[in-house]
Design a protein around this motif. Structure first.
Motif, PDB file in Angstrom:
ATOM      1  N   ALA A 118     -12.219   2.189  -1.183  1.00  0.00           N
ATOM      2  CA  ALA A 118     -12.828   0.883  -1.454  1.00  0.00           C
ATOM      3  C   ALA A 118     -12.770  -0.020  -0.224  1.00  0.00           C
ATOM      4  N   VAL A 119     -11.673  -0.002   0.500  1.00  0.00           N
ATOM      5  CA  VAL A 119     -11.547  -0.801   1.720  1.00  0.00           C
ATOM      6  C   VAL A 119     -12.575  -0.324   2.747  1.00  0.00           C
ATOM      7  N   ASN A 120     -12.704   0.984   2.902  1.00  0.00           N
ATOM      8  CA  ASN A 120     -13.695   1.524   3.839  1.00  0.00           C
ATOM      9  C   ASN A 120     -15.114   1.147   3.427  1.00  0.00           C
ATOM     10  N   ARG A 121     -15.383   1.169   2.136  1.00  0.00           N
ATOM     11  CA  ARG A 121     -16.707   0.780   1.637  1.00  0.00           C
ATOM     12  C   ARG A 121     -16.992  -0.691   1.954  1.00  0.00           C
ATOM     13  N   LEU A 122     -16.008  -1.554   1.718  1.00  0.00           N
ATOM     14  CA  LEU A 122     -16.169  -2.971   2.022  1.00  0.00           C
ATOM     15  C   LEU A 122     -16.424  -3.181   3.517  1.00  0.00           C
ATOM     16  N   ILE A 123     -15.659  -2.504   4.355  1.00  0.00           N
ATOM     17  CA  ILE A 123     -15.832  -2.625   5.802  1.00  0.00           C
ATOM     18  C   ILE A 123     -17.235  -2.175   6.209  1.00  0.00           C
ATOM     19  N   ASP A 124     -17.675  -1.045   5.678  1.00  0.00           N
ATOM     20  CA  ASP A 124     -19.026  -0.556   5.996  1.00  0.00           C
ATOM     21  C   ASP A 124     -20.088  -1.566   5.597  1.00  0.00           C
ATOM     22  N   LEU A 125     -19.959  -2.136   4.408  1.00  0.00           N
ATOM     23  CA  LEU A 125     -20.951  -3.105   3.942  1.00  0.00           C
ATOM     24  C   LEU A 125     -20.938  -4.378   4.790  1.00  0.00           C
ATOM     25  N   LEU A 126     -19.764  -4.859   5.138  1.00  0.00           N
ATOM     26  CA  LEU A 126     -19.680  -6.066   5.968  1.00  0.00           C
ATOM     27  C   LEU A 126     -20.229  -5.815   7.373  1.00  0.00           C
TER      28      LEU A 126
ATOM     29  N   ARG B  68      -7.715  -1.420 -12.697  1.00  0.00           N
ATOM     30  CA  ARG B  68      -6.302  -1.666 -12.472  1.00  0.00           C
ATOM     31  C   ARG B  68      -5.980  -2.444 -11.196  1.00  0.00           C
ATOM     32  N   ASP B  69      -6.503  -2.014 -10.093  1.00  0.00           N
ATOM     33  CA  ASP B  69      -6.042  -2.532  -8.807  1.00  0.00           C
ATOM     34  C   ASP B  69      -6.970  -3.580  -8.212  1.00  0.00           C
ATOM     35  N   ARG B  70      -6.373  -4.443  -7.410  1.00  0.00           N
ATOM     36  CA  ARG B  70      -7.075  -5.512  -6.712  1.00  0.00           C
ATOM     37  C   ARG B  70      -6.625  -5.532  -5.261  1.00  0.00           C
ATOM     38  N   VAL B  71      -7.518  -5.992  -4.401  1.00  0.00           N
ATOM     39  CA  VAL B  71      -7.188  -6.220  -2.995  1.00  0.00           C
ATOM     40  C   VAL B  71      -7.552  -7.665  -2.693  1.00  0.00           C
ATOM     41  N   VAL B  72      -6.629  -8.376  -2.039  1.00  0.00           N
ATOM     42  CA  VAL B  72      -6.866  -9.756  -1.632  1.00  0.00           C
ATOM     43  C   VAL B  72      -6.991  -9.765  -0.116  1.00  0.00           C
ATOM     44  N   LEU B  73      -7.993 -10.507   0.361  1.00  0.00           N
ATOM     45  CA  LEU B  73      -8.234 -10.567   1.793  1.00  0.00           C
ATOM     46  C   LEU B  73      -8.617 -11.966   2.214  1.00  0.00           C
ATOM     47  N   LYS B  74      -8.435 -12.222   3.489  1.00  0.00           N
ATOM     48  CA  LYS B  74      -8.864 -13.493   4.070  1.00  0.00           C
ATOM     49  C   LYS B  74     -10.102 -13.183   4.895  1.00  0.00           C
TER      50      LYS B  74
ATOM     51  N   PHE C  69       0.831  -1.199   0.000  1.00  0.00           N
ATOM     52  CA  PHE C  69       0.000   0.000   0.000  1.00  0.00           C
ATOM     53  C   PHE C  69       0.870   1.256   0.000  1.00  0.00           C
ATOM     54  N   LYS C  70       1.924   1.261   0.793  1.00  0.00           N
ATOM     55  CA  LYS C  70       2.809   2.426   0.881  1.00  0.00           C
ATOM     56  C   LYS C  70       3.546   2.697  -0.424  1.00  0.00           C
ATOM     57  N   ARG C  71       3.708   1.688  -1.253  1.00  0.00           N
ATOM     58  CA  ARG C  71       4.400   1.853  -2.536  1.00  0.00           C
ATOM     59  C   ARG C  71       3.515   2.466  -3.620  1.00  0.00           C
ATOM     60  N   LEU C  72       2.209   2.454  -3.409  1.00  0.00           N
ATOM     61  CA  LEU C  72       1.282   2.976  -4.412  1.00  0.00           C
ATOM     62  C   LEU C  72       1.361   4.496  -4.478  1.00  0.00           C
ATOM     63  N   PRO C  73       1.153   5.057  -5.672  1.00  0.00           N
ATOM     64  CA  PRO C  73       1.058   6.520  -5.783  1.00  0.00           C
ATOM     65  C   PRO C  73      -0.147   7.032  -4.983  1.00  0.00           C
ATOM     66  N   THR C  74      -0.103   8.274  -4.590  1.00  0.00           N
ATOM     67  CA  THR C  74      -1.114   8.866  -3.720  1.00  0.00           C
ATOM     68  C   THR C  74      -2.533   8.693  -4.235  1.00  0.00           C
ATOM     69  N   ASP C  75      -2.769   8.931  -5.518  1.00  0.00           N
ATOM     70  CA  ASP C  75      -4.138   8.824  -6.050  1.00  0.00           C
ATOM     71  C   ASP C  75      -4.663   7.394  -5.986  1.00  0.00           C
ATOM     72  N   ARG C  76      -3.820   6.427  -6.262  1.00  0.00           N
ATOM     73  CA  ARG C  76      -4.229   5.017  -6.173  1.00  0.00           C
ATOM     74  C   ARG C  76      -4.438   4.617  -4.721  1.00  0.00           C
ATOM     75  N   ARG C  77      -3.591   5.124  -3.826  1.00  0.00           N
ATOM     76  CA  ARG C  77      -3.749   4.847  -2.400  1.00  0.00           C
ATOM     77  C   ARG C  77      -5.103   5.344  -1.896  1.00  0.00           C
ATOM     78  N   ARG C  78      -5.488   6.519  -2.352  1.00  0.00           N
ATOM     79  CA  ARG C  78      -6.766   7.099  -1.945  1.00  0.00           C
ATOM     80  C   ARG C  78      -7.930   6.238  -2.413  1.00  0.00           C
ATOM     81  N   ARG C  79      -7.872   5.755  -3.658  1.00  0.00           N
ATOM     82  CA  ARG C  79      -8.934   4.893  -4.190  1.00  0.00           C
ATOM     83  C   ARG C  79      -9.004   3.566  -3.433  1.00  0.00           C
ATOM     84  N   VAL C  80      -7.848   3.006  -3.097  1.00  0.00           N
ATOM     85  CA  VAL C  80      -7.817   1.755  -2.331  1.00  0.00           C
ATOM     86  C   VAL C  80      -8.441   1.979  -0.962  1.00  0.00           C
ATOM     87  N   GLN C  81      -8.067   3.065  -0.296  1.00  0.00           N
ATOM     88  CA  GLN C  81      -8.605   3.349   1.035  1.00  0.00           C
ATOM     89  C   GLN C  81     -10.124   3.516   0.999  1.00  0.00           C
TER      90      GLN C  81
END
Length: 91
Positions: free
Chosen positions: A27-35, A61-67, A13-25
């Motif tokens: 999406a992760v927050n959206r997933l957490i809210d829905l769950l 472009r981007d994917r997140v993998v989770l358990k 996550f820290k290696r991603l450019p700022t704009d991609r990091r923002r989109r990931v954050q």
């Protein structure tokens, strides 16, 4: 439900450019809210890869993998499709 981030996720996550990091954050927050609400996360393209290992997409472009377990979610990997495929082979 408890949520945590693996060190591999943090590192990638820290290696991603700022704009991609923002989109990931977002999406992760959206997933957490829905769950937390008990809804199936529609629109994220949530897909089972193997037992308890899931992937969701952030744009084309981007994917997140989770358990995903009964009472916890561990975010494992973030990156583009090729990066995720490569890292999954190491798991």
């Amino acid at each position: 439900m408890t949520y945590s981030f693996a060190s591999s996720f943090d590192r990638l996550f820290k290696r991603l450019p700022t704009d991609r990091r923002r989109r990931v954050q977002l999406a992760v927050n959206r997933l957490i809210d829905l769950l937390d609400l008990g809804h199936r996360p529609a629109g994220l393209g949530l897909k089972l890869l193997r037992k308890e290992i899931w992937e969701f997409r952030i744009g084309l472009r981007d994917r997140v993998v989770l358990k995903l377990e009964r009472s916890s979610v561990i975010f494992l990997i973030v990156g583009n499709h090729e990066d995720v495929q490569r890292d999954l082979k190491r798991m």
